[in-house]
Design a protein around this motif. Structure first.
Motif, PDB file in Angstrom:
ATOM      1  N   UNK A  16       6.624 -14.514 -11.025  1.00  0.00           N
ATOM      2  CA  UNK A  16       6.215 -15.076  -9.740  1.00  0.00           C
ATOM      3  C   UNK A  16       6.139 -16.593  -9.801  1.00  0.00           C
ATOM      4  N   UNK A  17       5.797 -17.137 -10.964  1.00  0.00           N
ATOM      5  CA  UNK A  17       5.768 -18.601 -11.098  1.00  0.00           C
ATOM      6  C   UNK A  17       7.172 -19.180 -10.888  1.00  0.00           C
ATOM      7  N   UNK A  18       8.170 -18.491 -11.369  1.00  0.00           N
ATOM      8  CA  UNK A  18       9.567 -18.920 -11.211  1.00  0.00           C
ATOM      9  C   UNK A  18       9.961 -18.860  -9.738  1.00  0.00           C
ATOM     10  N   UNK A  19       9.596 -17.782  -9.054  1.00  0.00           N
ATOM     11  CA  UNK A  19       9.896 -17.617  -7.632  1.00  0.00           C
ATOM     12  C   UNK A  19       9.323 -18.789  -6.837  1.00  0.00           C
ATOM     13  N   UNK A  20       8.068 -19.114  -7.110  1.00  0.00           N
ATOM     14  CA  UNK A  20       7.400 -20.186  -6.370  1.00  0.00           C
ATOM     15  C   UNK A  20       7.982 -21.551  -6.719  1.00  0.00           C
ATOM     16  N   UNK A  21       8.237 -21.787  -7.991  1.00  0.00           N
ATOM     17  CA  UNK A  21       8.768 -23.077  -8.433  1.00  0.00           C
ATOM     18  C   UNK A  21      10.099 -23.390  -7.763  1.00  0.00           C
ATOM     19  N   UNK A  22      10.937 -22.382  -7.579  1.00  0.00           N
ATOM     20  CA  UNK A  22      12.275 -22.590  -7.032  1.00  0.00           C
ATOM     21  C   UNK A  22      12.372 -22.240  -5.551  1.00  0.00           C
ATOM     22  N   UNK A  23      11.221 -21.958  -4.928  1.00  0.00           N
ATOM     23  CA  UNK A  23      11.169 -21.681  -3.489  1.00  0.00           C
ATOM     24  C   UNK A  23      12.162 -20.588  -3.087  1.00  0.00           C
ATOM     25  N   UNK A  24      12.209 -19.540  -3.881  1.00  0.00           N
ATOM     26  CA  UNK A  24      13.101 -18.426  -3.590  1.00  0.00           C
ATOM     27  C   UNK A  24      12.508 -17.534  -2.502  1.00  0.00           C
ATOM     28  N   UNK A  25      13.369 -17.010  -1.630  1.00  0.00           N
ATOM     29  CA  UNK A  25      12.949 -15.944  -0.747  1.00  0.00           C
ATOM     30  C   UNK A  25      12.893 -14.649  -1.531  1.00  0.00           C
ATOM     31  N   UNK A  26      12.012 -13.734  -1.131  1.00  0.00           N
ATOM     32  CA  UNK A  26      11.820 -12.517  -1.913  1.00  0.00           C
ATOM     33  C   UNK A  26      11.634 -11.318  -0.999  1.00  0.00           C
ATOM     34  N   UNK A  27      12.546 -10.349  -1.110  1.00  0.00           N
ATOM     35  CA  UNK A  27      12.391  -9.072  -0.426  1.00  0.00           C
ATOM     36  C   UNK A  27      11.698  -8.095  -1.368  1.00  0.00           C
ATOM     37  N   UNK A  28      10.634  -7.492  -0.877  1.00  0.00           N
ATOM     38  CA  UNK A  28       9.811  -6.614  -1.713  1.00  0.00           C
ATOM     39  C   UNK A  28      10.215  -5.158  -1.517  1.00  0.00           C
ATOM     40  N   UNK A  29      10.526  -4.481  -2.623  1.00  0.00           N
ATOM     41  CA  UNK A  29      10.780  -3.042  -2.606  1.00  0.00           C
ATOM     42  C   UNK A  29       9.445  -2.308  -2.709  1.00  0.00           C
ATOM     43  N   UNK A  30       9.241  -1.332  -1.848  1.00  0.00           N
ATOM     44  CA  UNK A  30       8.012  -0.538  -1.876  1.00  0.00           C
ATOM     45  C   UNK A  30       8.104   0.572  -2.916  1.00  0.00           C
ATOM     46  N   UNK A  31       6.948   1.010  -3.396  1.00  0.00           N
ATOM     47  CA  UNK A  31       6.891   2.141  -4.325  1.00  0.00           C
ATOM     48  C   UNK A  31       5.571   2.875  -4.120  1.00  0.00           C
ATOM     49  N   UNK A  32       5.562   4.139  -4.509  1.00  0.00           N
ATOM     50  CA  UNK A  32       4.382   4.979  -4.325  1.00  0.00           C
ATOM     51  C   UNK A  32       4.009   5.614  -5.656  1.00  0.00           C
ATOM     52  N   UNK A  33       2.725   5.563  -5.980  1.00  0.00           N
ATOM     53  CA  UNK A  33       2.233   6.209  -7.194  1.00  0.00           C
ATOM     54  C   UNK A  33       0.837   6.757  -6.902  1.00  0.00           C
ATOM     55  N   UNK A  34       0.582   7.984  -7.339  1.00  0.00           N
ATOM     56  CA  UNK A  34      -0.687   8.680  -7.079  1.00  0.00           C
ATOM     57  C   UNK A  34      -1.016   8.714  -5.588  1.00  0.00           C
ATOM     58  N   UNK A  35       0.024   8.874  -4.761  1.00  0.00           N
ATOM     59  CA  UNK A  35      -0.173   9.020  -3.330  1.00  0.00           C
ATOM     60  C   UNK A  35      -0.408   7.731  -2.562  1.00  0.00           C
ATOM     61  N   UNK A  36      -0.443   6.595  -3.258  1.00  0.00           N
ATOM     62  CA  UNK A  36      -0.664   5.319  -2.578  1.00  0.00           C
ATOM     63  C   UNK A  36       0.615   4.486  -2.618  1.00  0.00           C
ATOM     64  N   UNK A  37       0.981   3.924  -1.477  1.00  0.00           N
ATOM     65  CA  UNK A  37       2.183   3.103  -1.382  1.00  0.00           C
ATOM     66  C   UNK A  37       1.825   1.628  -1.517  1.00  0.00           C
ATOM     67  N   UNK A  38       2.579   0.946  -2.356  1.00  0.00           N
ATOM     68  CA  UNK A  38       2.379  -0.479  -2.593  1.00  0.00           C
ATOM     69  C   UNK A  38       3.554  -1.244  -2.001  1.00  0.00           C
ATOM     70  N   UNK A  39       3.229  -2.357  -1.352  1.00  0.00           N
ATOM     71  CA  UNK A  39       4.246  -3.128  -0.643  1.00  0.00           C
ATOM     72  C   UNK A  39       3.854  -4.597  -0.651  1.00  0.00           C
ATOM     73  N   UNK A  40       4.542  -5.382   0.132  1.00  0.00           N
ATOM     74  CA  UNK A  40       4.281  -6.823   0.190  1.00  0.00           C
ATOM     75  C   UNK A  40       2.816  -7.084   0.535  1.00  0.00           C
TER      76      UNK A  40
END
Length: 289
Positions: A16-40
């Protein structure tokens, strides 16, 4: 610096430090574990993620759909009218096709803007390394089209090589049979895999024992670099909560090839859900994949 914004995915496994340093845009892939979905904005600590996997909790992942892609493009167009999106391999996800649809919709709505979508045919920090070289082109003053051309020409030379510690995760993903997973686990077989020219995950060979599998990664690097050895200004290494083994690979590369520039990071949940804890992956430029 040229006036365009580079976008990538969380599947590039860049720090994430690299992403911020270079001002990259970032598309977040969602995932689900133990019934909870994690996203942006709602993400699970990567150490906790691998801990859950080790406890037998199997995650599921989802691609970025066309509407989500469109929303990301709209957001980044407020910042810059030219977007270069280097996308996760079409051989592993439908996101590339979704992004192409979204780009057409956005450019129809905003005729003064340009959205360029590239199928990286890469995964994990292979995708990240391609993004790194795109940033280098941008910093040298290349236009978006010039940068896109360079990236597309070098995709066939972005070598991915990795090993996994647990064959059962590959069995879940359909990469090995259940029998191979059970027998291989009992006798300590460690597969060596790569991402081929079409961006698919393909087994290459099997070795017995973890130490030999790590050496095999560096052996493959020596075999594939060829005339591109001098072009490898930096080597990327990712791992599934196996930093010590990743460091072993790094140290052997230093000893054998004299290379000193590395970027190392953990494998994020989208890739890690399929490769599992203990994965070690190596990325560099070579004659061919």
């Amino acid at each position: 610096m040229s006036d365009f914004k580079i976008i990538t995915n969380t599947t590039a496994d860049l720090p994430m430090e690299y992403i911020k340093e270079h001002n990259l845009g970032l598309m977040v892939f969602n995932y689900t574990v133990k019934g909870e979905t994690y996203s942006r904005g709602h993400e699970l600590d990567w150490k906790e993620f691998y801990g859950l996997m080790r406890d037998g909790n199997m995650p599921t992942t989802s691609q970025v759909n066309p509407e989500e892609c469109r929303m990301y493009f709209e957001e980044y167009l407020r910042e810059c009218k030219q977007l270069l999106y280097i996308c996760f391999s079409s051989g592993l996800s439908g996101t590339y096709g979704n992004a192409c649809l979204a780009a057409d919709m956005v450019m129809e709505a905003h005729p003064d803007c340009k959205v360029r979508v590239i199928d990286s045919k890469c995964a994990s920090m292979g995708e990240g390394l391609l993004v790194h070289y795109a940033l280098t082109q941008q910093k040298e003053g290349k236009s978006m089209e010039e940068t896109a051309k360079w990236v597309e020409e070098h995709i066939p030379h972005l070598v991915h090589i990795f090993t996994v510690d647990d064959l059962n995760h590959l069995y879940r993903g359909g990469r090995v049979s259940r029998t191979a997973a059970v027998i291989g686990t009992v006798v300590g077989i460690k597969p060596i895999l790569h991402v081929d020219g079409e961006g698919h995950l393909v087994p290459l060979q099997k070795v017995r024992g973890r130490k030999k599998s790590l050496h095999a990664l560096v052996d493959y690097m020596e075999e594939k670099m060829g005339s591109y050895r001098k072009d490898n200004a930096i080597i990327f290494i990712s791992h599934g909560d196996a930093s010590g083994d990743a460091e072993t690979v790094r140290d052997e590369i230093r000893e054998r090839f004299g290379m000193e520039s590395f970027l190392m990071n953990h494998i994020g949940p989208t890739i890690g859900a399929h490769s599992g804890p203990g994965t070690v992956a190596l990325f560099f430029l070579g004659e061919s994949r």
